[in-house]
Design a protein around this motif. Structure first.
Motif, PDB file in Angstrom:
ATOM      1  N   GLN A 178       0.828  -1.203   0.000  1.00 38.84           N
ATOM      2  CA  GLN A 178       0.000   0.000   0.000  1.00 38.84           C
ATOM      3  C   GLN A 178       0.868   1.261   0.000  1.00 38.84           C
ATOM      4  O   GLN A 178       0.556   2.239  -0.691  1.00 38.84           O
ATOM      5  CB  GLN A 178      -0.924  -0.009   1.217  1.00 38.84           C
ATOM      6  CG  GLN A 178      -1.991  -1.091   1.174  1.00 38.84           C
ATOM      7  CD  GLN A 178      -2.757  -1.214   2.488  1.00 38.84           C
ATOM      8  OE1 GLN A 178      -2.593  -0.401   3.405  1.00 38.84           O
ATOM      9  NE2 GLN A 178      -3.585  -2.241   2.591  1.00 38.84           N
ATOM     10  N   LEU A 179       1.945   1.221   0.796  1.00 42.26           N
ATOM     11  CA  LEU A 179       2.865   2.360   0.833  1.00 42.26           C
ATOM     12  C   LEU A 179       3.473   2.600  -0.542  1.00 42.26           C
ATOM     13  O   LEU A 179       3.498   3.737  -1.036  1.00 42.26           O
ATOM     14  CB  LEU A 179       3.967   2.100   1.861  1.00 42.26           C
ATOM     15  CG  LEU A 179       5.108   3.125   1.906  1.00 42.26           C
ATOM     16  CD1 LEU A 179       4.593   4.482   2.350  1.00 42.26           C
ATOM     17  CD2 LEU A 179       6.224   2.641   2.845  1.00 42.26           C
ATOM     18  N   ARG A 180       3.942   1.554  -1.182  1.00 40.03           N
ATOM     19  CA  ARG A 180       4.561   1.681  -2.503  1.00 40.03           C
ATOM     20  C   ARG A 180       3.585   2.284  -3.509  1.00 40.03           C
ATOM     21  O   ARG A 180       3.929   3.208  -4.252  1.00 40.03           O
ATOM     22  CB  ARG A 180       5.030   0.309  -2.985  1.00 40.03           C
ATOM     23  CG  ARG A 180       5.699   0.319  -4.354  1.00 40.03           C
ATOM     24  CD  ARG A 180       6.040  -1.086  -4.807  1.00 40.03           C
ATOM     25  NE  ARG A 180       4.828  -1.907  -4.896  1.00 40.03           N
ATOM     26  CZ  ARG A 180       4.833  -3.201  -5.180  1.00 40.03           C
ATOM     27  NH1 ARG A 180       5.977  -3.830  -5.354  1.00 40.03           N
ATOM     28  NH2 ARG A 180       3.706  -3.878  -5.258  1.00 40.03           N
ATOM     29  N   ASP A 181       2.350   1.777  -3.515  1.00 41.91           N
ATOM     30  CA  ASP A 181       1.359   2.269  -4.472  1.00 41.91           C
ATOM     31  C   ASP A 181       1.007   3.732  -4.201  1.00 41.91           C
ATOM     32  O   ASP A 181       0.838   4.527  -5.136  1.00 41.91           O
ATOM     33  CB  ASP A 181       0.094   1.411  -4.409  1.00 41.91           C
ATOM     34  CG  ASP A 181       0.326  -0.012  -4.905  1.00 41.91           C
ATOM     35  OD1 ASP A 181       1.356  -0.246  -5.574  1.00 41.91           O
ATOM     36  OD2 ASP A 181      -0.506  -0.887  -4.605  1.00 41.91           O
ATOM     37  N   ALA A 182       0.893   4.077  -2.926  1.00 40.88           N
ATOM     38  CA  ALA A 182       0.525   5.452  -2.572  1.00 40.88           C
ATOM     39  C   ALA A 182       1.639   6.433  -2.930  1.00 40.88           C
ATOM     40  O   ALA A 182       1.376   7.538  -3.434  1.00 40.88           O
ATOM     41  CB  ALA A 182       0.195   5.537  -1.082  1.00 40.88           C
ATOM     42  N   VAL A 183       2.882   6.045  -2.670  1.00 44.28           N
ATOM     43  CA  VAL A 183       4.012   6.920  -3.002  1.00 44.28           C
ATOM     44  C   VAL A 183       4.126   7.074  -4.511  1.00 44.28           C
ATOM     45  O   VAL A 183       4.390   8.177  -5.018  1.00 44.28           O
ATOM     46  CB  VAL A 183       5.323   6.371  -2.404  1.00 44.28           C
ATOM     47  CG1 VAL A 183       6.518   7.171  -2.891  1.00 44.28           C
ATOM     48  CG2 VAL A 183       5.263   6.407  -0.880  1.00 44.28           C
ATOM     49  N   ARG A 184       3.905   5.985  -5.238  1.00 48.89           N
ATOM     50  CA  ARG A 184       3.951   6.067  -6.701  1.00 48.89           C
ATOM     51  C   ARG A 184       2.890   7.043  -7.218  1.00 48.89           C
ATOM     52  O   ARG A 184       3.150   7.843  -8.120  1.00 48.89           O
ATOM     53  CB  ARG A 184       3.732   4.687  -7.304  1.00 48.89           C
ATOM     54  CG  ARG A 184       3.840   4.662  -8.834  1.00 48.89           C
ATOM     55  CD  ARG A 184       3.493   3.305  -9.399  1.00 48.89           C
ATOM     56  NE  ARG A 184       4.363   2.282  -8.831  1.00 48.89           N
ATOM     57  CZ  ARG A 184       3.924   1.106  -8.384  1.00 48.89           C
ATOM     58  NH1 ARG A 184       2.644   0.814  -8.407  1.00 48.89           N
ATOM     59  NH2 ARG A 184       4.782   0.227  -7.910  1.00 48.89           N
ATOM     60  N   GLU A 185       1.714   6.995  -6.638  1.00 47.23           N
ATOM     61  CA  GLU A 185       0.647   7.908  -7.047  1.00 47.23           C
ATOM     62  C   GLU A 185       1.041   9.359  -6.781  1.00 47.23           C
ATOM     63  O   GLU A 185       0.806  10.248  -7.612  1.00 47.23           O
ATOM     64  CB  GLU A 185      -0.643   7.571  -6.307  1.00 47.23           C
ATOM     65  CG  GLU A 185      -1.832   8.432  -6.697  1.00 47.23           C
ATOM     66  CD  GLU A 185      -3.101   8.038  -5.969  1.00 47.23           C
ATOM     67  OE1 GLU A 185      -4.082   8.800  -6.026  1.00 47.23           O
ATOM     68  OE2 GLU A 185      -3.113   6.963  -5.317  1.00 47.23           O
ATOM     69  N   LEU A 186       1.646   9.604  -5.631  1.00 46.70           N
ATOM     70  CA  LEU A 186       2.094  10.957  -5.319  1.00 46.70           C
ATOM     71  C   LEU A 186       3.166  11.405  -6.302  1.00 46.70           C
ATOM     72  O   LEU A 186       3.129  12.535  -6.811  1.00 46.70           O
ATOM     73  CB  LEU A 186       2.642  11.017  -3.893  1.00 46.70           C
ATOM     74  CG  LEU A 186       3.286  12.360  -3.491  1.00 46.70           C
ATOM     75  CD1 LEU A 186       2.251  13.477  -3.493  1.00 46.70           C
ATOM     76  CD2 LEU A 186       3.963  12.241  -2.121  1.00 46.70           C
ATOM     77  N   GLY A 187       4.131  10.544  -6.588  1.00 52.25           N
ATOM     78  CA  GLY A 187       5.199  10.903  -7.517  1.00 52.25           C
ATOM     79  C   GLY A 187       4.669  11.226  -8.900  1.00 52.25           C
ATOM     80  O   GLY A 187       5.119  12.175  -9.550  1.00 52.25           O
ATOM     81  N   ARG A 188       3.700  10.461  -9.360  1.00 54.18           N
ATOM     82  CA  ARG A 188       3.126  10.707 -10.685  1.00 54.18           C
ATOM     83  C   ARG A 188       2.355  12.019 -10.720  1.00 54.18           C
ATOM     84  O   ARG A 188       2.250  12.644 -11.779  1.00 54.18           O
ATOM     85  CB  ARG A 188       2.218   9.542 -11.068  1.00 54.18           C
ATOM     86  CG  ARG A 188       2.986   8.279 -11.459  1.00 54.18           C
ATOM     87  CD  ARG A 188       2.067   7.107 -11.686  1.00 54.18           C
ATOM     88  NE  ARG A 188       2.788   5.931 -12.162  1.00 54.18           N
ATOM     89  CZ  ARG A 188       2.267   4.718 -12.253  1.00 54.18           C
ATOM     90  NH1 ARG A 188       0.997   4.514 -11.899  1.00 54.18           N
ATOM     91  NH2 ARG A 188       2.999   3.697 -12.683  1.00 54.18           N
ATOM     92  N   LYS A 189       1.810  12.419  -9.593  1.00 51.13           N
ATOM     93  CA  LYS A 189       1.099  13.697  -9.526  1.00 51.13           C
ATOM     94  C   LYS A 189       2.033  14.851  -9.879  1.00 51.13           C
ATOM     95  O   LYS A 189       1.620  15.836 -10.510  1.00 51.13           O
ATOM     96  CB  LYS A 189       0.525  13.877  -8.121  1.00 51.13           C
ATOM     97  CG  LYS A 189      -0.122  15.228  -7.868  1.00 51.13           C
ATOM     98  CD  LYS A 189      -0.626  15.320  -6.434  1.00 51.13           C
ATOM     99  CE  LYS A 189      -1.135  16.718  -6.116  1.00 51.13           C
ATOM    100  NZ  LYS A 189      -1.623  16.821  -4.712  1.00 51.13           N
ATOM    101  N   TYR A 190       3.304  14.728  -9.483  1.00 52.66           N
ATOM    102  CA  TYR A 190       4.284  15.777  -9.764  1.00 52.66           C
ATOM    103  C   TYR A 190       5.076  15.466 -11.032  1.00 52.66           C
ATOM    104  O   TYR A 190       5.118  16.258 -11.964  1.00 52.66           O
ATOM    105  CB  TYR A 190       5.213  15.960  -8.563  1.00 52.66           C
ATOM    106  CG  TYR A 190       4.526  16.622  -7.392  1.00 52.66           C
ATOM    107  CD1 TYR A 190       4.565  17.998  -7.232  1.00 52.66           C
ATOM    108  CD2 TYR A 190       3.810  15.882  -6.441  1.00 52.66           C
ATOM    109  CE1 TYR A 190       3.924  18.624  -6.178  1.00 52.66           C
ATOM    110  CE2 TYR A 190       3.161  16.500  -5.385  1.00 52.66           C
ATOM    111  CZ  TYR A 190       3.224  17.871  -5.260  1.00 52.66           C
ATOM    112  OH  TYR A 190       2.581  18.483  -4.212  1.00 52.66           O
TER     113      TYR A 190
END
Length: 387
Positions: free
Chosen positions: A11-23
């Motif tokens: 879950q952490l990996r997926d959430a961080v990936r989503e944040l990174g893609r936002k930027y």
């Protein structure tokens, strides 16, 4: 032997990936070219709890380990946002203060490090000694109840973004008269501390500095730990997380470059109806780079698992190997991606050549590939020390 992440880590990996893609990488590049910092991404990552995943819960962190922080470093880098200060502040400074700081130091600094409102950078490297702490010339001496620090540090990341810098110095042991390492938490606006920005050929939103310490006066509680005996273990407590998270950032960068190149080569058509990726001369180098990145990732998470299990000696060996492997793999991946894209690879738009300087530096810092080979030869192969 289990190669699966826990559900929480997934879950952490997926959430961080989503944040990174936002930027994304365009955000990273625009900030670097404008001479600005990635403050928006940093503060959002802090607010979401990603910067403090390895900090104990009683100080506002997530209560996880270096494995969790390595995931954060890798996934942000895999979206084109390799944040160097993740290595410096949460990995090095927070680990050292958490494991070896006094309770007052933990309460004062760890909550801010966890939520991103505070950054502490790390100063060990010197112009003449490099990062060999046995030859550091920065000295701390007693003056009443205070400490006075004098010396120089070089290639210190992010001093202009941080409120404090964790300085590695040497002090005289009163019982033996010998110099021993000690760490001090120094305000970056302390009188006697001057910084000079270094011009670097690396596209990065984080700046590098030369520091001058001229009798910087510090109170007794600036010393990390309860006594000078904490210095050496505190120093080593920060070096393994540094190796592991730098390696994770390199692996993420390699993944990013390979993904960019693969998307391009799978759709780019020049001769007839086939994509250029159908040609082995294009596909095989990318596949080879992908193999090297994946091998590095295995060593990274082996090292992180050993570290979190408290197996420091084994983690030191694996951490150095991981850093070596990831540095080589990231440099290979980015260079291969540029070659696969041809002229497009050299443009800002396609976002791979923008990482050439950073991955080249990853083969040098924070410890060079040659010094890692020396370490492996001595500690794994049983060879005599060569230096």
């Amino acid at each position: 032997m289990n190669f699966d992440l826990t559900p929480e880590q997934d879950q952490l990996r997926d959430a961080v990936r989503e944040l990174g893609r936002k930027y994304g990488h365009s955000y990273f590049v625009s900030k670097a070219k404008a001479g600005e910092h990635t403050a928006e991404l940093w503060h959002e990552a802090g607010r979401l709890g990603y910067l403090g995943v390895n900090i104990p819960t009683e100080y506002g962190g997530g209560g996880g380990g270096i494995t969790d922080l390595a995931l954060v470093c890798e996934e942000l880098a895999a979206t084109g946002c390799p944040l160097l200060l993740l290595v410096v502040s949460p990995a090095i400074a927070a680990t050292i203060i958490s494991k070896h700081g006094t309770e007052e130091q933990r309460k004062k600094h760890l909550p801010g490090l966890a939520d991103g409102s505070e950054k502490i950078v790390f100063a060990i490297t010197e112009p003449d000694a490099g990062s060999n702490f046995h030859r550091l010339s920065t000295v701390a001496r007693r003056d009443g109840d205070d400490w006075l620090l004098t010396g120089r540090k070089i290639y210190i990341s992010g001093v202009d973004e941080a409120g404090h810098v964790l300085v590695v110095a040497r002090t005289e042991d009163a019982s033996t008269g010998k110099l021993k390492p000690a760490l001090f938490i120094v305000p970056t606006d302390a009188p006697g501390l001057e910084k000079s920005k270094l011009d670097m050929e690396i596209l990065s939103p984080e700046n590098q500095f030369l520091l001058f310490l001229d009798d910087v006066r510090l109170p007794a509680d600036a010393l990390v730990g309860e006594s000078l005996d904490a210095g050496l273990p505190a120093l080593f407590a920060g070096l393994n997380p540094e190796r592991i998270t730098v390696a994770a950032m390199g692996a993420g960068t390699g993944r990013y470059a390979i993904d960019r190149a693969s998307d391009y080569t799978a759709t780019r058509k020049v001769w007839g109806g086939n994509s250029i990726g159908s040609h082995q001369g294009v596909a095989h180098p990318l596949a080879h780079a992908a193999v090297q990145v994946e091998l590095a990732r295995l060593m990274i998470y082996k090292a992180a698992t050993l570290y979190d299990a408290g197996r420091d000696l084994e983690a030191g060996i694996s951490g150095n190997m991981a850093k070596y492997a990831a540095g080589e793999a990231a440099a290979l991946a980015v260079d291969t991606a540029v070659q696969a894209l041809g002229g497009a690879g050299m443009t800002t738009e396609y976002g791979v050549s923008t990482l050439l300087g950073a991955v080249r530096a990853g083969r040098i810092a924070p410890v060079s590939r040659e010094m890692i080979l020396n370490f492996v030869a001595q500690h794994v192969l049983g060879q005599d020390k060569s230096y």
